[in-house]
Design an enzyme around this catalytic site. Sequence first.
Site, PDB file in Angstrom:
ATOM      1  N   CYS A   1       0.846  -1.201   0.000  1.00  0.00           N
ATOM      2  CA  CYS A   1       0.000   0.000   0.000  1.00  0.00           C
ATOM      3  C   CYS A   1       0.881   1.251   0.000  1.00  0.00           C
ATOM      4  O   CYS A   1       1.540   1.547   0.989  1.00  0.00           O
ATOM      5  CB  CYS A   1      -0.919  -0.025   1.223  1.00  0.00           C
TER       6      CYS A   1
ATOM      7  N   CYS B   1       0.141   3.825   2.627  1.00  0.00           N
ATOM      8  CA  CYS B   1       0.590   3.361   3.950  1.00  0.00           C
ATOM      9  C   CYS B   1       2.081   3.651   4.120  1.00  0.00           C
ATOM     10  O   CYS B   1       2.542   4.064   5.181  1.00  0.00           O
ATOM     11  CB  CYS B   1       0.360   1.860   4.114  1.00  0.00           C
TER      12      CYS B   1
END
Lengths: 308, 110
Positions: B32, B35
């Site tokens: 991600c 993230c």
Amino acid sequence: MDNQKYDLLIIGAGPAGLTAGIYASRYKIKHAIIGGLPGGTMTEAHKICNFPSEASISGWELAQKIENNARQLGVEIIAAEAIRVTGQFPSFQVELNDGQKLLTKSILLATGTKRRQLGLDNEDKYLGKGLAYCATCDGPFFKDKVVGILGGGNSGATAVLYLSEIATKIIWFYSGDKPSAVEPSWMEEITKRSNVETSPNSRIIGLLGEDRLSGLSVERPGRTEQVNLDGLFVEIGSDPNSDLLKQLDGQVNNRGYIITGADQSTSIKGVWAAGDATTSSNSLRQIVTACSEGAIAADSIFGCLSIK
Amino acid sequence: MSQVLELNPGNFTAEVLQSELPVLVDFWAPWCGQCRMMSPILDNLATELVGQIKIVKVNVDDSANQSLAVQYGIQGIPNLKLFKAGQEIADFVGMRQQDSLRQDILAKIA
């Protein structure tokens, strides 16, 4: 680190910016890349099959490869966002969101694009609660669910392919009679997926659900229907990040894309641009064209700095 | 390298639900991108807010942690959930800037 002087600041760490960094390193240009996410939008690609060296690779893996190459050549990547650009060639100042102010002789804008949202009033309420904008990122949370995908272009098509391997059923919404401008090889694969239902001539006009998204109001010719589902992925294109050039009064086209010459120069002396935010590559906007534009820009900048 | 403690179902109760300090749990995955962008921000906040909150991570890509992702209804990442006295009191979905996140956290735990 305030007021550090660079010959070149590359704004954006996607394929255009990273490639420009690789070339700038080899040209020994004192430079840095500013960007919080090495790889940029590419990191969200589920599968890439048209990058010349890779038969099939995820966007995340390809991004890491390019980033690693850049770092091995000593490219400095500053994990921040550039928020303001002032000055003129050969003395620009780039202000970052962490408060740093960097001085540079030249700038390469490799700022890419940002995803379009639906534009519905209650959109934020459902973000992360059934509504998503990145199939690769959030797809795994929809195992055995019914999922809608909005968007009839290539990004919608690849989302359909990826999510049809995870979800029970896919409903593919698009505005025309059929998907538009989708690569034939993607369409060929989609027609083999038995769990994909298409919904042409559709417009999503409402998001429904108490705490989480549980349905949509969908406008179709002559009627509006409620469609129950567990999630919706929005893949309706993107807009260029060209605000930094606009701060310098640089020229963009009627859709906001940075107008670039064959050498990737912009209308502002000392500022170049490469990648998806530009008018280059006949709007193809691929990783390989972004890399190409980054390389051309770095070469042009090298030439300009060398003769100055 | 992140300074923030990684959790799993074995230590989630002790580290989060039974914590004396409020806890911010970062549900994330290695693939991600957002993230990854959040990671240094959370490291900074963990240092800045030491003694006020604890920040921990749950890797939802790890099959051992799927039960936590399901239990807390994770359908998008990055997803930060704030717990106080064993109760979830707020969640923040998507990329956040450091200043606004700090402000929101402090307002919630006040």
